[in-house]
Scaffold this motif. Sequence first.
Motif, PDB file in Angstrom:
ATOM      1  N   VAL A 146       0.823  -1.219   0.000  1.00 16.17           N
ATOM      2  CA  VAL A 146       0.000   0.000   0.000  1.00 16.17           C
ATOM      3  C   VAL A 146       0.855   1.266   0.000  1.00 16.17           C
ATOM      4  N   ALA A 147       2.135   1.109  -0.298  1.00 18.16           N
ATOM      5  CA  ALA A 147       3.072   2.231  -0.234  1.00 18.16           C
ATOM      6  C   ALA A 147       2.644   3.390  -1.133  1.00 18.16           C
ATOM      7  N   ASP A 148       2.902   4.580  -0.632  1.00 17.48           N
ATOM      8  CA  ASP A 148       2.676   5.857  -1.329  1.00 17.48           C
ATOM      9  C   ASP A 148       1.209   6.278  -1.383  1.00 17.48           C
ATOM     10  N   ARG A 149       0.322   5.500  -0.809  1.00 22.15           N
ATOM     11  CA  ARG A 149      -1.050   5.981  -0.652  1.00 22.15           C
ATOM     12  C   ARG A 149      -1.102   6.925   0.555  1.00 22.15           C
ATOM     13  N   PRO A 150      -2.098   7.794   0.609  1.00 18.73           N
ATOM     14  CA  PRO A 150      -2.313   8.520   1.869  1.00 18.73           C
ATOM     15  C   PRO A 150      -2.756   7.520   2.927  1.00 18.73           C
ATOM     16  N   MET A 151      -2.109   7.546   4.098  1.00 18.10           N
ATOM     17  CA  MET A 151      -2.362   6.549   5.129  1.00 18.10           C
ATOM     18  C   MET A 151      -2.762   7.202   6.442  1.00 18.10           C
ATOM     19  N   ALA A 152      -3.414   6.403   7.265  1.00 19.18           N
ATOM     20  CA  ALA A 152      -3.762   6.844   8.610  1.00 19.18           C
ATOM     21  C   ALA A 152      -3.366   5.762   9.599  1.00 19.18           C
ATOM     22  N   VAL A 153      -3.201   6.166  10.845  1.00 21.97           N
ATOM     23  CA  VAL A 153      -2.933   5.248  11.947  1.00 21.97           C
ATOM     24  C   VAL A 153      -4.051   5.430  12.966  1.00 21.97           C
ATOM     25  N   LEU A 154      -4.705   4.339  13.335  1.00 21.62           N
ATOM     26  CA  LEU A 154      -5.759   4.382  14.338  1.00 21.62           C
ATOM     27  C   LEU A 154      -5.190   3.891  15.661  1.00 21.62           C
ATOM     28  N   ALA A 155      -4.901   4.819  16.536  1.00 20.73           N
ATOM     29  CA  ALA A 155      -4.322   4.501  17.843  1.00 20.73           C
ATOM     30  C   ALA A 155      -4.341   5.767  18.676  1.00 20.73           C
ATOM     31  N   GLN A 156      -3.981   5.608  19.951  1.00 20.39           N
ATOM     32  CA  GLN A 156      -3.979   6.751  20.854  1.00 20.39           C
ATOM     33  C   GLN A 156      -2.637   6.883  21.558  1.00 20.39           C
ATOM     34  N   GLY A 157      -2.380   8.078  22.087  1.00 18.13           N
ATOM     35  CA  GLY A 157      -1.230   8.305  22.941  1.00 18.13           C
ATOM     36  C   GLY A 157       0.104   8.034  22.283  1.00 18.13           C
ATOM     37  N   ALA A 158       1.061   7.574  23.115  1.00 20.46           N
ATOM     38  CA  ALA A 158       2.423   7.345  22.649  1.00 20.46           C
ATOM     39  C   ALA A 158       2.477   6.270  21.569  1.00 20.46           C
ATOM     40  N   VAL A 159       1.596   5.264  21.670  1.00 18.34           N
ATOM     41  CA  VAL A 159       1.561   4.203  20.663  1.00 18.34           C
ATOM     42  C   VAL A 159       1.196   4.781  19.301  1.00 18.34           C
ATOM     43  N   GLY A 160       0.217   5.640  19.274  1.00 20.15           N
ATOM     44  CA  GLY A 160      -0.196   6.248  18.024  1.00 20.15           C
ATOM     45  C   GLY A 160       0.879   7.127  17.421  1.00 20.15           C
ATOM     46  N   VAL A 161       1.535   7.912  18.251  1.00 19.12           N
ATOM     47  CA  VAL A 161       2.611   8.784  17.768  1.00 19.12           C
ATOM     48  C   VAL A 161       3.732   7.946  17.171  1.00 19.12           C
ATOM     49  N   HIS A 162       4.129   6.924  17.885  1.00 20.06           N
ATOM     50  CA  HIS A 162       5.198   6.037  17.404  1.00 20.06           C
ATOM     51  C   HIS A 162       4.816   5.400  16.073  1.00 20.06           C
ATOM     52  N   ILE A 250       2.669 -13.223  30.094  1.00 20.91           N
ATOM     53  CA  ILE A 250       3.134 -11.848  30.230  1.00 20.91           C
ATOM     54  C   ILE A 250       1.960 -10.933  29.954  1.00 20.91           C
ATOM     55  N   GLU A 251       1.648 -10.050  30.869  1.00 17.59           N
ATOM     56  CA  GLU A 251       0.513  -9.149  30.695  1.00 17.59           C
ATOM     57  C   GLU A 251       0.788  -8.143  29.579  1.00 17.59           C
ATOM     58  N   PRO A 252      -0.227  -7.784  28.796  1.00 15.87           N
ATOM     59  CA  PRO A 252      -0.036  -6.788  27.734  1.00 15.87           C
ATOM     60  C   PRO A 252       0.447  -5.454  28.296  1.00 15.87           C
ATOM     61  N   ASP A 253       1.370  -4.807  27.573  1.00 14.61           N
ATOM     62  CA  ASP A 253       1.792  -3.469  27.970  1.00 14.61           C
ATOM     63  C   ASP A 253       1.228  -2.449  26.985  1.00 14.61           C
ATOM     64  N   GLU A 254       1.482  -1.181  27.238  1.00 10.40           N
ATOM     65  CA  GLU A 254       0.871  -0.123  26.438  1.00 10.40           C
ATOM     66  C   GLU A 254       1.330  -0.158  24.991  1.00 10.40           C
ATOM     67  N   MET A 255       2.608  -0.445  24.754  1.00  9.07           N
ATOM     68  CA  MET A 255       3.140  -0.361  23.403  1.00  9.07           C
ATOM     69  C   MET A 255       2.807  -1.588  22.564  1.00  9.07           C
ATOM     70  N   LEU A 256       3.039  -2.794  23.097  1.00  5.81           N
ATOM     71  CA  LEU A 256       2.876  -3.990  22.286  1.00  5.81           C
ATOM     72  C   LEU A 256       1.498  -4.631  22.450  1.00  5.81           C
ATOM     73  N   SER A 257       0.922  -4.580  23.635  1.00  7.40           N
ATOM     74  CA  SER A 257      -0.409  -5.131  23.904  1.00  7.40           C
ATOM     75  C   SER A 257      -0.526  -6.591  23.468  1.00  7.40           C
ATOM     76  N   VAL A 258       0.399  -7.413  23.951  1.00  5.78           N
ATOM     77  CA  VAL A 258       0.418  -8.836  23.627  1.00  5.78           C
ATOM     78  C   VAL A 258       0.429  -9.641  24.913  1.00  5.78           C
ATOM     79  N   GLU A 259      -0.552 -10.538  25.068  1.00  5.34           N
ATOM     80  CA  GLU A 259      -0.634 -11.430  26.216  1.00  5.34           C
ATOM     81  C   GLU A 259       0.131 -12.709  25.871  1.00  5.34           C
ATOM     82  N   ALA A 260       1.448 -12.658  25.985  1.00  9.66           N
ATOM     83  CA  ALA A 260       2.297 -13.744  25.512  1.00  9.66           C
ATOM     84  C   ALA A 260       2.537 -14.799  26.583  1.00  9.66           C
TER      85      ALA A 260
END
Length: 309
Positions: A146-162, A250-260
Amino acid sequence: MSEDKATLWDCIVIGGGAAGLSAALTLGRGRRTTLLIDAARQSNLVTTGIGGLLGHDRRSPAEYYAAGQRELAAYPAVETRRAEVIDGAGNDDETFTVTCGDGRRERARSLILATGMDYRHPPVPGLADRWGDSVFHCPFCHGWEVADRPMAVLAQGAVGVHGALNLRAWSDRVTLVTNGGELTAQQRERLAAGGVAWDERPIAALDGPGTELRTVVFADGDELAVGALLVKTTLLQRSSLAKDLGASLIEPDEMLSVEAIRVDAMCRTDVPGLYAAGDAATTVPPSVAAAVASGHLAGASAVVSLATA
């Protein structure tokens, strides 16, 4: 096969995705009797191609898994079975018993959990219809297409900025949409400095023909023209087997959100004889390439442990 106490597998691998197939191949080459039980519910079957897997780049997941099954057929120690494991337990003799949905039970000296994850994304209308195509969770897996299309990121806070700043590698037109979440002044400054736009309004729906994304529709009726959407996703265990067998998560954290599932460098859980691989045990952004590697490590670890027990 009904439960047969004379049959004791060296290893049962639960899950026939990239990690499970890789583990079973390693066990087969190690001449260990192996039963691979697969419910055929791999999360990436909805995608058109696997991105970034060396030798199989952009190959359809279904074709990739079929090729893996054909390779396993060359190893007489490996048997595959289409079924869902609904229960597992450790035995007093340090073996494991698993029960399938059809009532069949099997015993093994070791288990490898490659049971995958349940991908949870925000309940935005139109998102699920485009999941794995123009809407995705991993830019390394889908960004090229999908490269070079106008894109959006759906997220909040530091995760969204990153995520928004990272997505600039694939597009110079990136917008962070927070679906009602407020950014801090510092976060807005970082986005502005990186040339990323943002919009904090609630989202009503995603729109476009078929699986194609054309617009993000806000609750006030305004629209943002985009051709692709990166979504912050939470990964939770698809199966309860890890918990049932006493493995730590492992409990999900803010950045990765994975219950591993918690594993060491050789994919061993804190339960002797129990291993985990693939998305179910990932502590990094999941990918097929990473799943193949972890499956190999889990299989090799089981082979060595069986030989030295």
